[in-house]
Design a protein around this motif. Sequence first.
Motif, PDB file in Angstrom:
ATOM      1  N   ILE A 215       0.804  -0.967  -0.196  1.00  0.00           N
ATOM      2  CA  ILE A 215       0.117   0.234   0.012  1.00  0.00           C
ATOM      3  C   ILE A 215       0.837   1.240  -0.129  1.00  0.00           C
ATOM      4  O   ILE A 215       0.842   2.189  -0.603  1.00  0.00           O
ATOM      5  CB  ILE A 215      -0.968  -0.094   1.126  1.00  0.00           C
ATOM      6  CG1 ILE A 215      -2.038  -1.224   1.153  1.00  0.00           C
ATOM      7  CG2 ILE A 215      -1.858   1.407   1.339  1.00  0.00           C
ATOM      8  CD1 ILE A 215      -2.763  -1.227  -0.123  1.00  0.00           C
ATOM      9  N   PRO A 216       1.968   1.317   0.986  1.00  0.00           N
ATOM     10  CA  PRO A 216       2.861   2.507   0.835  1.00  0.00           C
ATOM     11  C   PRO A 216       3.560   2.578  -0.548  1.00  0.00           C
ATOM     12  O   PRO A 216       3.938   3.893  -0.940  1.00  0.00           O
ATOM     13  CB  PRO A 216       3.692   2.466   1.864  1.00  0.00           C
ATOM     14  CG  PRO A 216       3.191   1.709   2.796  1.00  0.00           C
ATOM     15  CD  PRO A 216       2.133   0.675   2.060  1.00  0.00           C
ATOM     16  N   ALA A 217       3.786   1.269  -1.030  1.00  0.00           N
ATOM     17  CA  ALA A 217       4.376   1.493  -2.323  1.00  0.00           C
ATOM     18  C   ALA A 217       3.772   2.200  -3.404  1.00  0.00           C
ATOM     19  O   ALA A 217       4.134   2.972  -4.442  1.00  0.00           O
ATOM     20  CB  ALA A 217       4.833  -0.033  -2.776  1.00  0.00           C
ATOM     21  N   ILE A 218       2.410   1.745  -3.638  1.00  0.00           N
ATOM     22  CA  ILE A 218       1.565   2.382  -4.583  1.00  0.00           C
ATOM     23  C   ILE A 218       1.287   3.690  -4.313  1.00  0.00           C
ATOM     24  O   ILE A 218       0.961   4.561  -5.270  1.00  0.00           O
ATOM     25  CB  ILE A 218       0.166   1.340  -4.892  1.00  0.00           C
ATOM     26  CG1 ILE A 218      -0.451   2.013  -6.051  1.00  0.00           C
ATOM     27  CG2 ILE A 218      -0.731   1.342  -3.637  1.00  0.00           C
ATOM     28  CD1 ILE A 218      -1.741   0.962  -6.772  1.00  0.00           C
ATOM     29  N   PHE A 219       1.087   3.995  -3.066  1.00  0.00           N
ATOM     30  CA  PHE A 219       1.020   5.765  -2.818  1.00  0.00           C
ATOM     31  C   PHE A 219       2.222   6.332  -3.203  1.00  0.00           C
ATOM     32  O   PHE A 219       2.122   7.528  -3.260  1.00  0.00           O
ATOM     33  CB  PHE A 219       0.573   5.780  -1.440  1.00  0.00           C
ATOM     34  CG  PHE A 219      -1.029   5.619  -0.945  1.00  0.00           C
ATOM     35  CD1 PHE A 219      -1.699   6.617  -1.581  1.00  0.00           C
ATOM     36  CD2 PHE A 219      -1.325   4.741   0.070  1.00  0.00           C
ATOM     37  CE1 PHE A 219      -3.202   6.522  -1.221  1.00  0.00           C
ATOM     38  CE2 PHE A 219      -2.824   4.486   0.206  1.00  0.00           C
ATOM     39  CZ  PHE A 219      -3.655   5.677  -0.488  1.00  0.00           C
ATOM     40  N   GLY A 220       3.322   5.684  -3.447  1.00  0.00           N
ATOM     41  CA  GLY A 220       4.304   6.433  -3.776  1.00  0.00           C
ATOM     42  C   GLY A 220       4.357   6.755  -5.199  1.00  0.00           C
ATOM     43  O   GLY A 220       4.981   7.408  -5.859  1.00  0.00           O
ATOM     44  N   LEU A 221       3.353   5.844  -6.086  1.00  0.00           N
ATOM     45  CA  LEU A 221       3.450   6.122  -7.465  1.00  0.00           C
ATOM     46  C   LEU A 221       2.028   7.047  -7.841  1.00  0.00           C
ATOM     47  O   LEU A 221       1.902   7.774  -8.895  1.00  0.00           O
ATOM     48  CB  LEU A 221       2.837   4.755  -8.043  1.00  0.00           C
ATOM     49  CG  LEU A 221       4.219   3.876  -8.075  1.00  0.00           C
ATOM     50  CD1 LEU A 221       3.979   2.589  -8.493  1.00  0.00           C
ATOM     51  CD2 LEU A 221       5.594   4.283  -8.891  1.00  0.00           C
ATOM     52  N   THR A 222       1.216   6.993  -6.924  1.00  0.00           N
ATOM     53  CA  THR A 222       0.016   7.853  -7.154  1.00  0.00           C
ATOM     54  C   THR A 222      -0.588   7.939  -5.868  1.00  0.00           C
ATOM     55  O   THR A 222      -0.666   7.215  -4.992  1.00  0.00           O
ATOM     56  CB  THR A 222      -1.070   7.135  -8.001  1.00  0.00           C
ATOM     57  OG1 THR A 222      -2.354   7.903  -8.308  1.00  0.00           O
ATOM     58  CG2 THR A 222      -1.615   5.895  -7.609  1.00  0.00           C
ATOM     59  N   GLN A 223      -1.388   9.232  -5.658  1.00  0.00           N
ATOM     60  CA  GLN A 223      -2.187   9.513  -4.378  1.00  0.00           C
ATOM     61  C   GLN A 223      -3.524   9.605  -4.589  1.00  0.00           C
ATOM     62  O   GLN A 223      -4.435   9.961  -3.759  1.00  0.00           O
ATOM     63  CB  GLN A 223      -1.761  10.915  -3.961  1.00  0.00           C
ATOM     64  CG  GLN A 223      -0.320  10.775  -3.194  1.00  0.00           C
ATOM     65  CD  GLN A 223       0.779  11.077  -4.149  1.00  0.00           C
ATOM     66  OE1 GLN A 223       0.881  12.063  -5.134  1.00  0.00           O
ATOM     67  NE2 GLN A 223       1.667  10.050  -4.297  1.00  0.00           N
ATOM     68  N   ASP A 224      -3.807   9.120  -5.863  1.00  0.00           N
ATOM     69  CA  ASP A 224      -5.353   9.124  -6.233  1.00  0.00           C
ATOM     70  C   ASP A 224      -6.118   7.738  -5.663  1.00  0.00           C
ATOM     71  O   ASP A 224      -5.550   6.590  -5.936  1.00  0.00           O
ATOM     72  CB  ASP A 224      -5.495   9.023  -7.656  1.00  0.00           C
ATOM     73  CG  ASP A 224      -7.062   9.295  -8.101  1.00  0.00           C
ATOM     74  OD1 ASP A 224      -8.067   8.677  -7.437  1.00  0.00           O
ATOM     75  OD2 ASP A 224      -7.275   9.933  -9.145  1.00  0.00           O
TER      76      ASP A 224
END
Length: 335
Positions: A215-224
């Motif tokens: 989850i933190p990894a994908i929030f590093g790619l997008t905050q949407d």
Amino acid sequence: MDVSMTLWVLTILGLGALIGADFLIGRKPHEVSVKEAGIWTIVWIVLAALFGLGLLLFGNGQAAGEFFAGYITEKSLSVDNLFVFVLIMAKFSVPSHLQQRVLLVGVLIALVLRAVFIAAGAAIITNFSWVFYLFGAFLIYTAWKLIQEARSGEEEGEFEENRLLKTAERKFGVADRYHGTKLFIRANGKRVMTPLMVVMLAIGTTDILFALDSIPAIFGLTQDPYIVFTANAFALMGLRQLYFLIGGLLEKLVHLSYGLSVILGFIGVKLVLHALHESGVHVPEISIPFSLAVICGVLVVTTITSLIASKKQQERAAAEAPVAPEDIEKDSVEA
């Protein structure tokens, strides 16, 4: 990307329909063949690709790029989940014809739990921008830990039940054998769980541990939140078929931990740079196209080097294997 409540509802209903169709197709317990798993793996990948193209056509290139980067990252991290799934199936001695049902319900539980994680993560990010520093530091630490574990060469141990699972077993009790697809039975006048219910809970709740880095990894790619949720959903929903497709190939992905550590470390650095930028520090930010190229490149290189290393290990093991006495006698007679 502005997402209306109507689009959220339609998306959830669409994903629900896909899950329902998947459940109906696999409602009869059976052993999943490589052919069946391969076909459905392709179907889920195509559906994810079509969704990404839909974002490109009806949204914008930024949203589509973030979705594909997030989907590929979550998909690659989910492969690591399969190692634990194999351990869980072995520990509970799940019959082969029931494994597809276990994975279907287990992945559904994981999807619901991840939705809660995503909602919480989005709320935290909206109100506390400094959390990017924590996410970035955590991913870099996780990357370092993965490298240390890979270099130690330790074998995967047995699966250990988490506290939630142990509590459920103590409260309800567990039957001594499987009863088809039943989740509960009555034994000695008491309602108890079957081993099938226990292993479903094990699959679903164990995914919480993987969500701590994915989850933190994908929030590093997008905050949407919309893109984060849909990327996770498509990555998880194809996990069941992927389990049967590459289950026998998992041992050959000997460099997977190194590849995942590079990806997590890269995203961790991206998060820290983004946090510094948000704080007013003039630092370069890593673009989504570059992130997508790095993620895909690392996965391709990791897969190629893993297969080469695995082949060399097999050849070395074959060369060092002792010759059976009957083979020696056969060779002597032929000579």
